[in-house]
Design a protein around this motif. Structure first.
Motif, PDB file in Angstrom:
ATOM      1  N   ALA A 145      33.648  36.868  39.610  1.00  0.00           N
ATOM      2  CA  ALA A 145      32.055  37.926  38.816  1.00  0.00           C
ATOM      3  C   ALA A 145      32.428  38.676  40.075  1.00  0.00           C
ATOM      4  N   SER A 148      35.295  41.550  37.917  1.00  0.00           N
ATOM      5  CA  SER A 148      34.499  41.579  36.601  1.00  0.00           C
ATOM      6  C   SER A 148      33.792  42.636  37.116  1.00  0.00           C
ATOM      7  N   ARG A 149      33.523  43.413  37.543  1.00  0.00           N
ATOM      8  CA  ARG A 149      32.309  44.362  37.980  1.00  0.00           C
ATOM      9  C   ARG A 149      31.515  44.932  36.460  1.00  0.00           C
ATOM     10  N   LYS A 150      31.870  45.123  35.279  1.00  0.00           N
ATOM     11  CA  LYS A 150      31.060  45.815  34.821  1.00  0.00           C
ATOM     12  C   LYS A 150      30.226  43.944  33.955  1.00  0.00           C
ATOM     13  N   ASN A 151      30.776  43.145  34.153  1.00  0.00           N
ATOM     14  CA  ASN A 151      29.675  41.773  33.303  1.00  0.00           C
ATOM     15  C   ASN A 151      30.293  41.012  34.387  1.00  0.00           C
ATOM     16  N   PRO A 152      30.042  40.690  35.274  1.00  0.00           N
ATOM     17  CA  PRO A 152      29.465  39.324  36.809  1.00  0.00           C
ATOM     18  C   PRO A 152      29.552  38.313  35.924  1.00  0.00           C
ATOM     19  N   GLY A 153      28.809  37.597  35.346  1.00  0.00           N
ATOM     20  CA  GLY A 153      28.112  36.802  34.982  1.00  0.00           C
ATOM     21  C   GLY A 153      29.707  36.050  33.748  1.00  0.00           C
ATOM     22  N   LEU A 154      30.424  36.987  32.945  1.00  0.00           N
ATOM     23  CA  LEU A 154      30.932  36.529  32.409  1.00  0.00           C
ATOM     24  C   LEU A 154      32.208  36.222  32.632  1.00  0.00           C
ATOM     25  N   GLY A 155      32.347  37.469  34.691  1.00  0.00           N
ATOM     26  CA  GLY A 155      34.186  36.655  35.297  1.00  0.00           C
ATOM     27  C   GLY A 155      33.550  35.817  36.061  1.00  0.00           C
TER      28      GLY A 155
END
Length: 183
Positions: A145, A148-155
């Protein structure tokens, strides 16, 4: 005459000195043989001492193996005693609450004996694999999380899966080392 006397004296001196060297050489040869034999005897004594040590080590090893076997036999006997004590309680409790059908009572006693057999041999508490999986999943999700700053959920999902798999692998290896899991 003087020359003859000196020549004779020199010849005698040379012959006696050569003779002494031979005596010294033969004496030193015999001394060398004795020294060699003494060294051989010392080597044989050392070999015997090593053999004695090997024999005593083997005796100690055998006695330790016997003790280990006795302990293992005691553990198995204790596990059997625990299983036997647990089995009648379960079958008597299923018989008293039982109802009319005898087939349900026999299945309850069979399942009770199989569960007590596995409970007696398993250790209590979390395994290292389970601990590693949880710790790895939480840590990986947090790291994913953050990274991955753009999409923390996916990260978080990707990091959690990767961390969980890594934690499980490390924990499983630790379980193998400690003997909790074989193979």
């Amino acid at each position: 005459m003087k020359k003859l006397f000196l020549t004779l004296f020199a010849a005698t001196f040379l012959l006696t000195s050569c003779n002494k060297d031979e005596k010294i050489q033969t004496a030193s040869l015999e001394q060398q043989k004795l020294d060699y034999q003494a060294r051989q005897i010392d080597l044989e004594k050392q070999k015997l001492a090593i053999e004695k040590e090997k024999i005593s080590f083997e005796k100690q090893k055998d006695s330790l193996n016997k003790i280990e076997e006795e302990k293992e036999a005691d553990r198995k006997a204790e596990a059997n005693r625990v299983a036997r004590k647990s089995t009648p309680r379960r079958s008597s409790s299923s018989g008293s609450s039982g109802g009319g059908s005898s087939s349900s009572g026999s299945t309850a006693s069979n399942s009770g004996s199989s569960s007590t057999g596995t409970t007696a041999t398993q250790k209590k508490g979390w395994s290292s694999a389970a601990k590693g999986t949880v710790i790895g999943t939480v840590g990986g999700a947090a790291a994913g999380a953050i990274i991955s700053r753009k999409n923390p959920g996916l990260g978080a999902v990707i990091g959690g899966v990767a961390g969980g798999a890594t934690g499980y692998t490390i924990g499983r290896a630790n379980d193998r080392k400690t003997g909790r899991v074989q193979k």
